[in-house]
Write an enzyme that holds these catalytic residues in place. Structure first.
Site, PDB file in Angstrom:
ATOM      1  CB  VAL A  19      -8.903   3.585  31.424  1.00  0.00           C
ATOM      2  CG1 VAL A  19      -9.999   3.819  32.455  1.00  0.00           C
ATOM      3  CG2 VAL A  19      -9.507   3.410  30.031  1.00  0.00           C
ATOM      4  N   PRO A  20      -7.225   6.217  33.261  1.00  0.00           N
ATOM      5  CG  PRO A  20      -7.686   8.457  33.710  1.00  0.00           C
ATOM      6  CD  PRO A  20      -7.996   7.341  32.749  1.00  0.00           C
ATOM      7  CB  CYS A  21      -6.999   2.788  37.253  1.00  0.00           C
ATOM      8  SG  CYS A  21      -5.559   1.974  36.553  1.00  0.00           S
ATOM      9  CG  HIS A  22      -2.396   6.885  36.963  1.00  0.00           C
ATOM     10  ND1 HIS A  22      -2.856   6.584  35.688  1.00  0.00           N
ATOM     11  CD2 HIS A  22      -2.059   8.202  36.940  1.00  0.00           C
ATOM     12  CE1 HIS A  22      -2.789   7.670  34.935  1.00  0.00           C
ATOM     13  NE2 HIS A  22      -2.308   8.664  35.678  1.00  0.00           N
ATOM     14  NE  ARG A  23      -5.010  11.241  35.304  1.00  0.00           N
ATOM     15  CZ  ARG A  23      -5.368  11.489  34.068  1.00  0.00           C
ATOM     16  NH1 ARG A  23      -6.650  11.547  33.744  1.00  0.00           N
ATOM     17  NH2 ARG A  23      -4.448  11.692  33.134  1.00  0.00           N
TER      18      ARG A  23
END
Length: 159
Positions: free
Chosen positions: A127-131
């Site tokens: 779940v791309p929280c780094h984006r």
């Protein structure tokens, strides 16, 4: 019983954990908010879901996978779940500010709550929280470390 698997990558070590054939979490070993219950989990290097998680994580880090397809165990508060769901709609190679994410959720004044939920995302990278970045484009906050966030965004920009 929560099962787990150590996954070694070029970005460092991760722990994938599952329960009832759903991914409970994917955590970078050095990350903030690492689960304290880890000592009570059972290692299972043959669990199919954990092996598939490792396969997809490595494919992503090799630039061969852009979107994960894993069953996620839904947990967290209703607000956290809304944030985590919204994160999954940020495309590969794209970024969004915390403010923009709060606006997408229809709660433009909830920037800090969005940042907090983002930081507690239990499925690192999947779940791309780094984006999610600062409004000024800065790489603010990441439970796995800002250097790791930078490397993930560079990977996506170069693929």
């Amino acid at each position: 019983m929560i099962q787990y698997l150590h996954i070694h990558t070029a970005l460092g070590g991760y722990i994938a954990c599952s329960e009832q054939d759903q991914l409970h979490g994917l955590y970078r070993l050095e990350q903030k908010y690492f689960p304290v219950a880890f000592a009570h989990w059972q290692e299972d290097i043959n669990a199919p879901l954990l092996q598939e998680t490792a396969r997809q994580l490595r494919a992503y880090l090799d630039g061969r996978l852009r979107q994960f397809e894993l069953p996620l165990q839904q947990r967290g508060t209703p607000f956290q779940q809304r944030v985590w769901s919204a994160l999954q709609h940020i495309g590969y190679g794209e970024t969004l500010s915390y403010r923009e994410l709060a606006e997408r959720l229809g709660q433009p004044s909830a920037i800090r709550a969005v940042a907090s939920a983002n930081g507690r995302n239990p499925w690192s990278i999947v779940v791309p929280c780094h984006r999610v970045i600062g409004s000024d484009g800065s790489l603010t906050g990441y439970a796995g470390g800002v250097d790791c966030k930078r490397r993930l965004l560079q990977l996506e920009a170069n693929s």
